[in-house]
Design an enzyme around this catalytic site. Sequence first.
Site, PDB file in Angstrom:
ATOM      1  N   HIS A 146       0.819  -1.223   0.000  1.00  0.00           N
ATOM      2  CA  HIS A 146       0.000   0.000   0.000  1.00  0.00           C
ATOM      3  C   HIS A 146       0.849   1.268   0.000  1.00  0.00           C
ATOM      4  CE1 HIS A 146      -4.059  -1.747   0.743  1.00  0.00           C
ATOM      5  NE2 HIS A 146      -3.316  -2.792   1.066  1.00  0.00           N
ATOM      6  N   ASP A 176       3.539   9.447  -1.047  1.00  0.00           N
ATOM      7  CA  ASP A 176       2.367   8.681  -0.616  1.00  0.00           C
ATOM      8  C   ASP A 176       2.126   7.561  -1.615  1.00  0.00           C
ATOM      9  OD1 ASP A 176       0.157   8.082   0.980  1.00  0.00           O
ATOM     10  OD2 ASP A 176      -0.562  10.153   1.010  1.00  0.00           O
TER      11      ASP A 176
HETATM   12  P1  ADQ Z   1      -2.974   6.189   4.738  1.00  0.00           P
HETATM   13  O1  ADQ Z   1      -1.556   6.649   4.841  1.00  0.00           O
HETATM   14  O2  ADQ Z   1      -3.695   6.012   6.013  1.00  0.00           O
HETATM   15  O3  ADQ Z   1      -3.075   4.847   3.894  1.00  0.00           O
HETATM   16  P2  ADQ Z   1      -4.875   7.720   2.871  1.00  0.00           P
HETATM   17  O4  ADQ Z   1      -5.003   6.902   1.652  1.00  0.00           O
HETATM   18  O5  ADQ Z   1      -4.689   9.175   2.596  1.00  0.00           O
HETATM   19  O6  ADQ Z   1      -3.663   7.328   3.799  1.00  0.00           O
HETATM   20  O7  ADQ Z   1      -6.168   7.625   3.804  1.00  0.00           O
HETATM   21  C1  ADQ Z   1      -6.814   6.466   4.095  1.00  0.00           C
HETATM   22  C2  ADQ Z   1      -8.215   6.752   4.652  1.00  0.00           C
HETATM   23  O8  ADQ Z   1      -8.160   7.362   5.935  1.00  0.00           O
HETATM   24  C3  ADQ Z   1      -9.031   7.672   3.759  1.00  0.00           C
HETATM   25  O9  ADQ Z   1     -10.265   7.056   3.501  1.00  0.00           O
HETATM   26  C4  ADQ Z   1      -9.222   8.927   4.571  1.00  0.00           C
HETATM   27  O10 ADQ Z   1     -10.495   9.541   4.407  1.00  0.00           O
HETATM   28  C5  ADQ Z   1      -9.068   8.464   5.988  1.00  0.00           C
HETATM   29  N1  ADQ Z   1      -8.504   9.547   6.796  1.00  0.00           N
HETATM   30  C6  ADQ Z   1      -7.262  10.046   6.711  1.00  0.00           C
HETATM   31  N2  ADQ Z   1      -7.098  11.059   7.600  1.00  0.00           N
HETATM   32  C7  ADQ Z   1      -8.265  11.201   8.235  1.00  0.00           C
HETATM   33  C8  ADQ Z   1      -8.745  12.091   9.278  1.00  0.00           C
HETATM   34  N3  ADQ Z   1      -7.942  13.013   9.804  1.00  0.00           N
HETATM   35  N4  ADQ Z   1     -10.018  11.952   9.682  1.00  0.00           N
HETATM   36  C9  ADQ Z   1     -10.809  11.017   9.141  1.00  0.00           C
HETATM   37  N5  ADQ Z   1     -10.438  10.155   8.173  1.00  0.00           N
HETATM   38  C10 ADQ Z   1      -9.176  10.241   7.724  1.00  0.00           C
HETATM   39  C11 ADQ Z   1      -2.184   3.945   3.229  1.00  0.00           C
HETATM   40  C12 ADQ Z   1      -1.156   4.569   2.272  1.00  0.00           C
HETATM   41  C13 ADQ Z   1      -1.873   5.382   1.205  1.00  0.00           C
HETATM   42  C14 ADQ Z   1      -2.912   4.514   0.486  1.00  0.00           C
HETATM   43  C15 ADQ Z   1      -3.803   3.770   1.477  1.00  0.00           C
HETATM   44  C16 ADQ Z   1      -4.673   2.728   0.768  1.00  0.00           C
HETATM   45  O11 ADQ Z   1      -0.236   5.375   3.005  1.00  0.00           O
HETATM   46  O12 ADQ Z   1      -0.935   5.900   0.275  1.00  0.00           O
HETATM   47  O13 ADQ Z   1      -3.718   5.349  -0.312  1.00  0.00           O
HETATM   48  O14 ADQ Z   1      -3.028   3.070   2.445  1.00  0.00           O
HETATM   49  O15 ADQ Z   1      -3.903   1.857   0.016  1.00  0.00           O
END
Ligand code: ADQ
Length: 492
Positions: free
Chosen positions: A162, A370
């Site tokens: 991921h 990311d």
């Molecule tokens: P994350 O680093 O956690 O995931 P991201 O893909 O931006 O990052 O977010 C994942 C989920 O968390 C999204 O649905 C988002 O809405 C939610 N989220 C993030 N911050 C939030 C907040 N402050 N409040 C509420 N909800 C929040 C990892 C990788 C990413 C990749 C995902 C999926 O780092 O690059 O996109 O896995 O593969």
Amino acid sequence: MGSKPVGRLVVVSNRLADPRKPAAGGLAVALGEALQSTGGLWFGWSGRIVEGGTPGEGELHTQQAGTVTLASVDLGREDYHAYYDGYSNGVLWPVFHYRLDLADFDGDYIDGYRRVNQLFARRLLPLLRPDDLVWVHDYHLIPLAAELRAAGCAQRIGFFLHIPMPPPPILAAIPQHDRLMRALFSYDVVGFQSRTDVGHFTAYAQAELGARAAGEHRLEAFGRRIHAQAFPIGIDVEAFERLAHGREARDAYTTTRSEYARRRLLIGVDRLDYSKGIPQRILAFRQLLSSYPENRNSATLIQIASPSRENVDAYTDIRRELERLCGALNGDFGELDWMPVRYIHRTVSRRRLPGLFRASRVGVITPLRDGMNLVAKEFVASQAAADPGVLVLSRFTGAAEQLEEALLVNPYDIRGTAETLQQALTMPLPERQARHRALIERLRAYDVHAWCGNFLSALDPSFPADFMQRARARRSRPPADPGRPAPASLPR
Ligand code: ADQ
């Protein structure tokens, strides 16, 4: 149904999500659907830490969630610390995000990481059936297939990363890099978020492991041929749109719009992580107010940063830095009736998020690095087609390979980002509409269900048709009472 009955799906990830809690869409729901349609098994860490537990040991718990079996293992404190905080989040996370400066190469961590992967393999193997398809997720579990193979597992096993795959010289800084990366050759399919990541993996495998290309998406080494390909993860666009029309999102929209009636909103939503480029974003916003004073007393940045991995030092540092930058910005530019930045160190309910996104003119998604970034996709899916907001997106996200109609920025270039923010704030309506149309079409064409189906079809060609049909049928049913919305990504 496909002509041949499909195998049972077994998903392995560090944490499990309960697939009986559908609703918000996203990864957990898509995996839940795939698991439900095959009566599958979800395996991972239970979330429980046993004080004084024996290293390499942990009790297995199983539980039925509808047709899906949830199987999870406890971890002793020492194992948890070395495997999770230590190797996964103190070595692999920073290095894979190109941050060698933040890595802590403590020699004990790798031992704990191996012990936990061996423990998972030992507990999982007896639960597997001969025609199971095993799908392992993320950097915590890179060696799992090698451990399973060593114990005689012959099932097809896929792995999806991921997070980004760094270029070879960065990867090579990990003291155990060759053994770690060699372990990926125990899988049948290795999936990445972007073509850039596949390129880095291929270059590394050829240069450091003596792998050779063996046709499209195929690499050979150590007597094994693996399928390595980009499978960019999507969101559940329809489920997200349903959320956007729900009561909580509508309330969030109305409240925010009326509170900021005279202002133009910019929004950033992230886990509070150094990879997300939040300090640089605050600096770019500050530069916007300096370079384009017409935005003073008007443009307002809402930055939501949810707490994350608070017992890893680098995360305490970034929190302090962010508080300092936001405080200084508000002190220097704020007025009695205007706070330029509103920083919220909390998780916002998934049901409210689409309302906040819709109320914002600009989504500022500017990570330094990311894997994908699902927030960027959720921002697009939340917009009203008639009057959409503009996405300002870092070119260093996996999402940037797909979302070409966003305004792409280099987050290290503070002035350049400020200029792009100004371009976004002043973009004429027809251009906003045209860009949004193109973006939303792409999100629909490649949503999370397609992602799941495509990966599983690479793992077993007899899998997909059946899976996609079922997933589509499930999606067209009216949503059940959502209860607590499931997380969009796997809990981290
Ligand atoms: P994350 O680093 O956690 O995931 P991201 O893909 O931006 O990052 O977010 C994942 C989920 O968390 C999204 O649905 C988002 O809405 C939610 N989220 C993030 N911050 C939030 C907040 N402050 N409040 C509420 N909800 C929040 C990892 C990788 C990413 C990749 C995902 C999926 O780092 O690059 O996109 O896995 O593969």
